[in-house]
Design a protein around this motif. Sequence first.
Motif: not given
Lengths: 222, 231
Positions: A23-26, A174-175, A209-212, A219-222
């Motif tokens: 998974a990747t989150i940006e 945007r996330i 990520q939306l919570d954060a 942003p957290e590293a993913s």
Amino acid sequence: MNTVARAMLTIASALTLGGCVSATIEEVRTGPAASALAMESPIVVLGRRHNNGYETESQFVDCVGKNLKATKVLPEQQFVDALYPWFEPRTAPLGTADLPRLFANEAVAKRVEALGVRYLIWVDGVTNTTDQAGSMTCTISPGGGGCFGFVTWARDASYEATVWDLETQQSMGRISSDASGTSYMPAMVVPVPIIARVQAQACSGLANQLDAFLSGAPPEAS
Amino acid sequence: MAPRWLSTFYLLLACTLAGCTTTAVTVEATFPERPVVQQLPLAVSVVYTDAFRNYTLKESIPQRGDWEIDLGAAQVTLFRAMLPAIFTEVRERETLAAEPEDSPVDLILAPELLDMQFSIPFQTRSNFFEVWLKYEVQLYEKNGKTLVARYPLTGYGRTRDGFLDSAQVAIEQAAITALRDAGAFFAIEFPRNQDQLAAARARARLAAPAPPVDPAPAPEPAPTDLEDPTI
């Protein structure tokens, strides 16, 4: 070990086995974080459904809403019904540039104010099966039955959430959440599914990520 | 006891006949009661004909049997939910006729479903059940004879092919989405077209026959098509 116990063990193993998911989150932040006071008002998570070839799955939108912990979430259908006809697939605003015109309608502005909604999250994307291979044969006869074979399939989930501040009528950022994984199902009499929970991973990643994002955490590293 | 080959034959026969069944769908829906729209200072009378109230689409799809989709009650429910938010007063009629002289009605609306189409994933190789609706709302003066305009209205809805959902549920949901879409378009666009409507009424009045000095029937005035209701 008797037959029943063996079958139970097989089912339990199947339920606990899971395929690998990457998974990747940006995150892209374009506006200030939500204030603590603003976070007391409910938010809404809406799915984009105006695209020709796909539409964001309702269960994914529900999943994101249920996994948000930072604030109270108003159900999508309740919001869409309360603002009918302005948030149907054909009539919903596509960008924040459409918001001034929408809120120029006094009735709309009053209804949104009555609902107390400050932030709106649009989720756009879909989960697709990108590849599948293998075969499985199952037979049933008076003496019993069983399956033999091996099946594998790959799924890719790609979603983007856009956060709008309805008070400033601007986008906050945007996330994007992408997840992919391959599931397997070998069968030697009993099929044993090893499922890669791609969509669930994309959902939980996006919600976290939306919570954060809403609380202003980095942003957290993913 | 029947021989095994006979049991197999009956089983095969049952499987073959399953392809000839009729899939019946009755669309049952509720719509938001008070749409958030601008109310017009107009009182209207709405004509729900028997054909409109009882509309059922019957279609046969090769290898997928016959389909019957009963949309009549749902579309009446939609208009009943939507119109009171747009107009100050809404009355219902079963046939098109002149309103009494003392009636406050300004216009008569006669909605008609011109066409309904649907598709299933088997036909389109997609993941969606889809429904298309094409309406025409005819607008008459209160005399019930002078056709002011024909207002085109379309609706589209689709539902993803769910693993555990039946085809009936999917088509019903797609039809409800299409009805909501048509209703949303009418509720937003109709109030924006008041200048065009006023002009159409003026033209219809000018073209309408003079008071009955001459008993000979006058030709019906040409109606206005509000082809592009958007401004």
